[in-house]
Motif scaffolding. Structure first.
Motif, mmCIF file in Angstrom:
data_model
loop_
_atom_site.group_PDB
_atom_site.id
_atom_site.type_symbol
_atom_site.label_atom_id
_atom_site.label_comp_id
_atom_site.label_asym_id
_atom_site.label_seq_id
_atom_site.Cartn_x
_atom_site.Cartn_y
_atom_site.Cartn_z
ATOM 1 N N PRO A 149 0.786 -1.241 0.000
ATOM 2 C CA PRO A 149 0.000 0.000 0.000
ATOM 3 C C PRO A 149 0.817 1.289 0.000
ATOM 4 O O PRO A 149 0.471 2.247 -0.680
ATOM 5 C CB PRO A 149 -0.839 -0.136 1.282
ATOM 6 C CG PRO A 149 -0.993 -1.601 1.464
ATOM 7 C CD PRO A 149 0.308 -2.208 1.007
ATOM 8 N N ASP A 150 1.904 1.341 0.769
ATOM 9 C CA ASP A 150 2.660 2.588 0.845
ATOM 10 C C ASP A 150 3.703 2.727 -0.269
ATOM 11 O O ASP A 150 4.537 3.634 -0.231
ATOM 12 C CB ASP A 150 3.344 2.716 2.209
ATOM 13 C CG ASP A 150 4.286 1.559 2.507
ATOM 14 O OD1 ASP A 150 4.288 0.576 1.747
ATOM 15 O OD2 ASP A 150 5.033 1.632 3.502
ATOM 16 N N GLU A 151 3.660 1.840 -1.260
ATOM 17 C CA GLU A 151 4.605 1.914 -2.370
ATOM 18 C C GLU A 151 4.013 2.595 -3.593
ATOM 19 O O GLU A 151 4.661 2.697 -4.635
ATOM 20 C CB GLU A 151 5.092 0.502 -2.734
ATOM 21 C CG GLU A 151 5.933 -0.107 -1.629
ATOM 22 C CD GLU A 151 6.360 -1.532 -1.919
ATOM 23 O OE1 GLU A 151 7.185 -2.052 -1.142
ATOM 24 O OE2 GLU A 151 5.885 -2.136 -2.911
ATOM 25 N N VAL A 152 2.785 3.068 -3.487
ATOM 26 C CA VAL A 152 2.155 3.829 -4.563
ATOM 27 C C VAL A 152 1.780 5.192 -4.003
ATOM 28 O O VAL A 152 1.170 5.298 -2.933
ATOM 29 C CB VAL A 152 0.907 3.111 -5.116
ATOM 30 C CG1 VAL A 152 0.223 3.975 -6.171
ATOM 31 C CG2 VAL A 152 1.295 1.770 -5.714
ATOM 32 N N ALA A 153 2.178 6.249 -4.700
ATOM 33 C CA ALA A 153 1.921 7.612 -4.262
ATOM 34 C C ALA A 153 1.170 8.361 -5.352
ATOM 35 O O ALA A 153 0.962 7.845 -6.456
ATOM 36 C CB ALA A 153 3.239 8.317 -3.936
ATOM 37 N N GLU A 154 0.765 9.577 -5.036
ATOM 38 C CA GLU A 154 0.132 10.438 -6.029
ATOM 39 C C GLU A 154 0.943 11.714 -6.156
ATOM 40 O O GLU A 154 1.261 12.357 -5.150
ATOM 41 C CB GLU A 154 -1.305 10.767 -5.627
ATOM 42 C CG GLU A 154 -2.069 11.522 -6.704
ATOM 43 C CD GLU A 154 -3.535 11.691 -6.359
ATOM 44 O OE1 GLU A 154 -3.950 12.846 -6.157
ATOM 45 O OE2 GLU A 154 -4.229 10.663 -6.288
ATOM 46 N N SER B 186 6.262 5.100 -5.181
ATOM 47 C CA SER B 186 6.900 5.983 -4.203
ATOM 48 C C SER B 186 8.381 6.147 -4.543
ATOM 49 O O SER B 186 8.965 5.328 -5.280
ATOM 50 C CB SER B 186 6.756 5.394 -2.807
ATOM 51 O OG SER B 186 7.539 4.208 -2.699
ATOM 52 N N PRO B 187 9.034 7.185 -4.028
ATOM 53 C CA PRO B 187 10.465 7.345 -4.314
ATOM 54 C C PRO B 187 11.294 6.106 -3.981
ATOM 55 O O PRO B 187 12.149 5.689 -4.775
ATOM 56 C CB PRO B 187 10.857 8.544 -3.444
ATOM 57 C CG PRO B 187 9.610 9.359 -3.377
ATOM 58 C CD PRO B 187 8.492 8.348 -3.291
ATOM 59 N N ALA B 188 11.055 5.510 -2.814
ATOM 60 C CA ALA B 188 11.838 4.332 -2.422
ATOM 61 C C ALA B 188 11.578 3.154 -3.354
ATOM 62 O O ALA B 188 12.515 2.464 -3.774
ATOM 63 C CB ALA B 188 11.543 3.950 -0.971
ATOM 64 N N ARG B 189 10.311 2.891 -3.679
ATOM 65 C CA ARG B 189 10.000 1.767 -4.569
ATOM 66 C C ARG B 189 10.532 2.042 -5.976
ATOM 67 O O ARG B 189 11.004 1.127 -6.662
ATOM 68 C CB ARG B 189 8.491 1.521 -4.591
ATOM 69 C CG ARG B 189 8.057 0.401 -5.555
ATOM 70 C CD ARG B 189 8.733 -0.936 -5.229
ATOM 71 N NE ARG B 189 8.562 -1.881 -6.323
ATOM 72 C CZ ARG B 189 7.672 -2.882 -6.330
ATOM 73 N NH1 ARG B 189 6.864 -3.049 -5.296
ATOM 74 N NH2 ARG B 189 7.593 -3.697 -7.355
ATOM 75 N N SER C 18 5.567 16.560 -0.564
ATOM 76 C CA SER C 18 5.764 16.414 -1.998
ATOM 77 C C SER C 18 4.857 15.380 -2.621
ATOM 78 O O SER C 18 4.659 15.363 -3.806
ATOM 79 C CB SER C 18 7.224 16.035 -2.290
ATOM 80 O OG SER C 18 8.075 17.061 -1.899
ATOM 81 N N PHE C 19 4.346 14.447 -1.825
ATOM 82 C CA PHE C 19 3.464 13.448 -2.403
ATOM 83 C C PHE C 19 2.502 12.947 -1.343
ATOM 84 O O PHE C 19 2.793 13.009 -0.155
ATOM 85 C CB PHE C 19 4.243 12.280 -3.018
ATOM 86 C CG PHE C 19 5.098 11.517 -2.055
ATOM 87 C CD1 PHE C 19 4.585 10.439 -1.352
ATOM 88 C CD2 PHE C 19 6.413 11.886 -1.848
ATOM 89 C CE1 PHE C 19 5.387 9.735 -0.455
ATOM 90 C CE2 PHE C 19 7.202 11.177 -0.954
ATOM 91 C CZ PHE C 19 6.687 10.111 -0.262
ATOM 92 N N ALA C 20 1.392 12.471 -1.799
ATOM 93 C CA ALA C 20 0.393 11.918 -0.891
ATOM 94 C C ALA C 20 0.232 10.446 -1.178
ATOM 95 O O ALA C 20 0.118 10.043 -2.332
ATOM 96 C CB ALA C 20 -0.953 12.640 -1.077
ATOM 97 N N LEU C 21 0.241 9.636 -0.161
ATOM 98 C CA LEU C 21 0.083 8.216 -0.352
ATOM 99 C C LEU C 21 -1.287 7.906 -0.918
ATOM 100 O O LEU C 21 -2.289 8.489 -0.500
ATOM 101 C CB LEU C 21 0.283 7.460 0.973
ATOM 102 C CG LEU C 21 1.696 7.531 1.539
ATOM 103 C CD1 LEU C 21 1.749 6.761 2.842
ATOM 104 C CD2 LEU C 21 2.716 6.985 0.548
ATOM 105 N N ALA C 22 -1.328 6.971 -1.901
ATOM 106 C CA ALA C 22 -2.604 6.610 -2.492
ATOM 107 C C ALA C 22 -3.350 5.668 -1.570
ATOM 108 O O ALA C 22 -2.754 4.988 -0.771
ATOM 109 C CB ALA C 22 -2.383 5.978 -3.857
#
Length: 203
Positions: free
Chosen positions: A81-86, A94-97, A199-203
């Motif tokens: 879940p926390d590997e996709v951002a908007e 996400s930056p890390a993924r 800078s980004f919001a978690l999807a």
């Protein structure tokens, strides 16, 4: 004009960057920009070869149909879940993924440069204050979650060389060159950073 099947843009549209890619992730709720496309969205420094690949790297979760479109490189991937951002309305890894997904296509030195870029942080005392897109711990954590992925050995080697404070890819490559010839490491050192949460919001 028709960009791809089912995707149309005005002929004189000024859309650029993430905005120009939004239609690809709006097609359904599983499509996510990944790999080199995600790296471009986050502004990561890429070497000339991979950096010149402007095809759309689009992923769907495993179990869905393979993305097949003009100028699209399709991937079937599993995301936590926390590997996709908007970012600017676009679903992106996400930056890390994104960093981990670059491991199969980048050399160790280039992956270190991307890692340095993502974790770079300068406080208000610097002429250009900067907050990190993610922290070193986030890069280590994403490695620990995906031990069987392609490129994992490259990622594990690279993470040992990522440092906070490098301002550019040339600076990273110079530091690595000095290490390669046996000189003691100087310059950026690992230190705790606050991720750039705005800078980004978690999807």
């Amino acid at each position: 004009m028709t960009v791809s099947r089912g995707i149309r843009m005005p002929a004189h549209s000024g859309a650029a960057g993430a905005a120009a890619l939004r239609a690809y992730t709006d097609l359904d709720d599983t499509s996510t920009l990944t790999s080199l496309s995600a790296a471009h969205v986050w502004g990561a420094p890429l070497p000339p070869g991979p950096g010149g690949d402007w095809r759309i790297h689009l992923a769907r979760r495993r179990g869905f149909s393979f993305p097949r479109r003009s100028n699209v490189v399709g991937h079937l991937l599993s995301f936590l879940p926390d590997e996709v951002a908007e970012y600017d309305g676009v679903r992106v890894t996400s930056p890390a993924r994104t960093w981990l997904d670059l491991a199969p296509v980048l050399a160790v030195q280039d992956l270190v440069a991307v890692g340095d870029y993502l974790v770079c942080s300068h406080g208000p005392g610097f002429p250009r204050p900067r907050e990190a897109l993610c922290g070193l711990d986030a890069l280590r954590y994403v490695i620990s979650r995906h031990g069987g992925m392609r490129g994992i050995k490259t990622a594990r080697e690279a993470i040992e060389l990522v440092r906070v404070g490098a301002d550019s890819a040339p600076e990273t490559h110079m530091r690595l060159a000095l290490i390669d010839v046996g000189l003691p490491e100087t310059g950026p050192e690992p230190r705790p950073v606050r991720p750039r949460g705005a800078s980004f919001a978690l999807a």
